[in-house]
Design a protein around this motif. Structure first.
Motif, short mmCIF file in Angstrom:
data_model
loop_
_atom_site.label_atom_id
_atom_site.label_comp_id
_atom_site.label_asym_id
_atom_site.label_seq_id
_atom_site.Cartn_x
_atom_site.Cartn_y
_atom_site.Cartn_z
N ARG B 259 0.82 -1.20 0.00
CA ARG B 259 0.00 0.00 0.00
C ARG B 259 0.86 1.26 0.00
N ARG B 262 -1.48 7.57 -3.05
CA ARG B 262 -1.54 7.96 -4.46
C ARG B 262 -2.12 9.36 -4.56
N TYR B 446 -0.54 -6.57 -9.35
CA TYR B 446 -0.87 -5.45 -8.47
C TYR B 446 0.03 -4.26 -8.76
N LYS B 450 -1.10 -0.52 -10.22
CA LYS B 450 -0.74 0.75 -9.57
C LYS B 450 0.00 1.67 -10.51
N ILE B 472 -5.48 -3.25 -2.61
CA ILE B 472 -5.02 -2.44 -3.73
C ILE B 472 -5.84 -1.17 -3.96
#
Lengths: 333, 518
Positions: B259, B262, B446, B450, B472
């Motif tokens: 994690r 963002r 994943y 991202k 995610i």
């Protein structure tokens, strides 16, 4: 591997399977071309005249019409379809061309008119297959019949002789010693090869045949592709019809009967999968040549016609069997 | 019914294990069913409930373990064995012959005959009798079964099972396609069958139904039996739905997801009142640039359908879709790609891949136009672009010309992701992006997702893997019965809360809670 494969694979002893796998490997490497070469060697031994330039050109000319039909058929079969009406399209196109010429239309236009008639017939097939999602087998079974009927009714059942047919050269002429139908055939195959291998449309043809739902979800206009493929197949059959009528200098309502079967045989011999998604137009040309060489060689060997049929049929079944064993061997390894 | 009979099990499975390839679908499961009880099975999608039922019905044979019927060990090698053992199963998908009449469906395999002729009159009167036994007197045995509603067809199937005098009846999500009144009728019938001493196994995702019907609830998770709650013995108030939910999800979220924070930018996708005119929608939601939003919910909640509506794969009946502030109409998938929406479909093999075509063709398939001039392909350009994609996605393929069927599931999935990346969409819909790929490929996927989000793409994920969804995403949309029932921040959400919304527990409890509070 899906479960039916497993069931089929386990039904065959291990040893047989590995032999089949090896055969498959061999088939993959040298392909149907080796069969053609072997067949030619065999025929040359059995009938010395077979290996002459004259006879070679003779074979090439005799296969040209079937080969042109089969080129269009290849593209259609790669999409997972089939066209049973190509023989009838050939007749309608030939009749249309001759009638236009007899009616005073300039011969290049009459020729194009015949090809266009074929394309139109193919377009109508494609429309039913693409828009109404009807099975191609049924649609073209129907059009095979009604197109034959149209060919008859255009001529009221009688052949129409036209000994001064303006485009007769396309059937009987020669370019640098090579019969024109053979030249046309080669050009057709170059064009089809280019379309299938080198264009966006060609990739879409394979994609639609390989996985129609995935093709749709990848953003491909599946209906347009199907429509185009049947139209192109119809145009190819139309061209074959023009050559046929030029060759016999007449419009024949009975022309091309059962030609669809030879065309399909050539496609399948050439390694194109009837399930769609896989196949090559070059293979089809070789397949058509095998059929032509067989016929020609058996005639030279004075084998009676009915035995020729038996040999031809058996060769087709064996070739298809080898092809399916090839895939079977692959799934077994 | 006397106590002794009630406590000795009707059906018992002991130590059942079943493996499919790399997946342990069931490990060492022991479970029993008493006469005169409804035993509910719950668990997330893929927890092992259906596998166990297929073993009990003779569809699969277990790798180890045994099945006992009234104390005797039996072999369930085929559905026929299940019939002999008096075990019936009502599948989620109905097993009827839609063109045949109700009477014919009820008589299949056992048609009454007079010498050689089919005795049609007897067949119809038999059918009436069978239907009466389940209280379905309003069904005309002469109607083709396909013309009946799903609920009525299900009644006919139950009537067939009851007529065969089954002792054990398995109902797999029987209410999934039923209307409210049909469900009520079904529940009445279930009570009747229970009172007659039959044992019923009831599989459902709907907590309120389980609460109404079940005497015991058993929870499965990851192929293991987590525990059983006896509600008849303990009393209904001693067990709470939340206990069950906790049993369903209780596992650790590892750091598979890496994690990180963002940057979220302006809204890229705006969906308002989107519906297919039927069971799906209306739904409204936004996705921002750089945001990963995941739609979660149980199978059949309508998540895939919403994705397909956005992508033009199914027909939109009403509602609007706006991309970057401009309202768009998506007529078909080709149109969607052209307008900046890409989708990775749910089933890689059936809906995305061309198995016999090269990995290069597979990757470039949606953007061939960009690699061609007047329809003629420029192979060199295609090759170098695909090379670029393969390097950045770490696709392991021997060459660009090999068939895509020869790749592993993870690498195949990367091909499809690569196809989407070449489309450079404003919105990327990823339906079960890690289904059927190994754990290594999962973490790579994943990372790719991202990276895609980081380029400012709006990413809408559909996932049945809750830890993945929590790991995610920035935001979760919980769907239930075709609608978005909750929206939550993925950072603060827990699997328990998500499951409460997905199963309807939350909606059930909240009115009650407000009632209790002064």
């Amino acid at each position: 591997m899906s479960s039916p494969d497993i069931a089929a694979a386990s039904a065959v002893p291990q040893k047989t399977r590995s032999i089949l796998a090896q055969m498959g490997f061999w088939w993959d490497k040298v392909g149907i071309f080796a069969v053609l070469v072997l067949l030619c060697i065999f025929m040359s031994i059995m009938a010395p005249y077979f290996l002459s330039i004259d006879n070679g050109l003779n074979v090439a000319r005799s296969v040209s019409i079937n080969a042109i039909l089969a080129a269009g058929m290849t593209m259609i079969i790669i999409t997972g379809g089939i066209d049973l009406s190509v023989g009838s399209i050939l007749a309608v196109s030939g009749v249309t061309g001759v009638l236009l010429f007899v009616a005073g239309v300039p011969s290049p236009l009459a020729l194009l008119g015949g090809v266009a008639a074929g394309a139109l017939a193919g377009f109508i097939n494609g429309a039913f297959v693409a828009w109404l999602a009807l099975p191609a087998f049924i649609v073209t079974l129907g059009s095979m019949t009604y197109l034959r009927g149209i060919a008859y009714s255009l001529l009221e059942g009688q052949p129409l002789i036209s000994s001064d047919l303006g485009y007769r050269a396309i059937g009987n002429g020669a370019v640098a010693g090579i019969p024109t139908p053979v030249v046309v055939m080669v050009v057709v195959y170059l064009v089809f090869w280019f379309i299938l291998e080198r264009t966006k449309f060609g990739r879409h043809v394979y994609a639609v045949g390989g996985n129609m739902e995935a093709a749709r979800l990848a953003g491909i206009n599946v209906k347009k592709v199907l429509l185009a493929v049947y139209t192109i197949g119809g145009a190819a059959a139309g061209l074959a019809g023009i050559i046929f009528s030029a060759r016999v200098l007449s419009a024949q309502p009975t022309a091309g009967q059962s030609y669809e079967l030879d065309a399909i045989a050539a496609v399948v011999l050439g390694g194109t999968s009837l399930m769609g998604g896989r196949g090559r137009v070059i293979g089809t040309l070789v397949g058509a040549l095998i059929i032509g060489v067989l016929t020609n060689g058996l005639v030279l060997m004075n084998v009676p016609f009915f035995y020729q049929l038996i040999v031809k049929g058996v060769v087709i079944v064996i070739a298809v069997a080898i092809d399916s064993l090839r895939r079977f061997g692959k799934s077994g390894t | 019914m006397d106590q002794v009979l009630e406590d000795s099990p009707l059906l018992e499975v002991r130590g059942i294990s079943k493996r499919f390839g790399a997946t342990q679908a069931l490990s060492d499961v022991s479970f029993d069913l008493r006469p005169g009880e409804v035993h509910a099975l719950m668990g997330e999608n893929g927890a092992g409930k259906s596998t166990l039922m297929k073993i009990i019905a003779g569809t699969y044979s277990p790798d180890s373990g045994s099945i006992h019927m009234m104390g005797n060990q039996i072999v369930m090698a085929s559905p026929r064995d299940a019939m002999t053992a008096k075990v019936g199963i009502i599948h989620q998908e109905l097993n009827t012959f839609p063109e045949m009449s109700v009477a014919e469906n009820l008589a299949v395999g056992n048609e009454p005959t007079t010498s050689f002729m089919l005795n049609r009159r007897k067949m119809i009167s038999d059918a009436r009798e069978k239907l009466e036994r389940v209280g379905a007197v309003n069904i005309d045995p002469r109607t083709p079964i396909g013309r009946l509603s799903v609920g009525m067809q299900q009644m006919v199937e139950i009537a067939r099972a009851v007529a065969e005098d089954v002792k054990v009846l398995v109902l797999d999500e029987p209410t999934a396609a039923l209307s409210m009144s049909e469900s009520k009728q079904l529940f009445g019938l279930i009570h009747q069958m229970r009172d007659r001493g039959m044992g019923l196994i009831y599989i459902s995702h709907r907590m309120e139904e389980v609460w109404e019907l079940a005497d015991r609830v058993t929870v499965f998770r990851d192929g293991k039996l987590v525990g059983t709650k006896d509600m008849r013995a303990a009393g209904r108030d001693a067990v709470s739905p939340n206990d069950i939910v906790r049993m369903m999800v209780g596992r650790d979220v590892d750091d598979l997801y890496g994690r990180e924070e963002r940057e979220l930018d302006k809204v890229r996708l705006e969906v308002r009142d989107l519906t297919d005119g039927g069971a799906i929608g209306p739904v409204s939601f936004d996705v921002r640039a750089g945001e990963i939003v995941t739609m979660v919910g149980l199978i059949g909640a309508g998540r895939t359908e919403v994705g397909r509506l956005l992508y033009g794969a199914d027909k939109v009946a009403a509602g609007t879709i706006s991309l970057d502030g401009r309202q768009i109409r998506v007529r078909n998938p080709g149109d969607a790609v052209a307008k900046g929406i890409g989708m990775l479909p749910e089933s890689r093999k059936d809906q995305a891949l061309f198995l016999e075509m090269s990995v290069r063709d597979n990757t470039a398939m949606s953007t061939l136009g960009a690699f061609s001039t007047f329809g003629v392909l420029n192979f060199r350009r295609m090759k170098s672009k695909v090379d670029e994609i393969f390097t950045s996605l770490r696709v392991r393929a021997a060459s660009q010309s090999i068939e895509s069927r020869s790749l592993s599931g993870g690498n195949q999935q990367k091909l499809v992701l690569g196809r989407l990346m070449l489309e450079k969409p404003a919105l990327m819909i990823l339906d079960e992006p890690t289904r059927g790929v190994d754990i290594g490929a999962k973490s790579e996927i994943y990372r790719i997702i991202k990276e895609i989000a980081a380029t400012g793409t709006a990413v809408l994920v559909i996932s049945s893997d809750l830890p993945e969804a929590l790991g995610i995403s920035d935001r979760l949309l919980v769907m239930r019965e075709g609608r978005i029932v909750a929206e939550m921040d993925a950072q603060s959400a827990t699997e328990e809360v998500v499951m409460e919304h997905a199963t309807g527990v939350y909606a059930d409890q909240n009115p009650r809670m407000t009632h209790e509070q002064p």
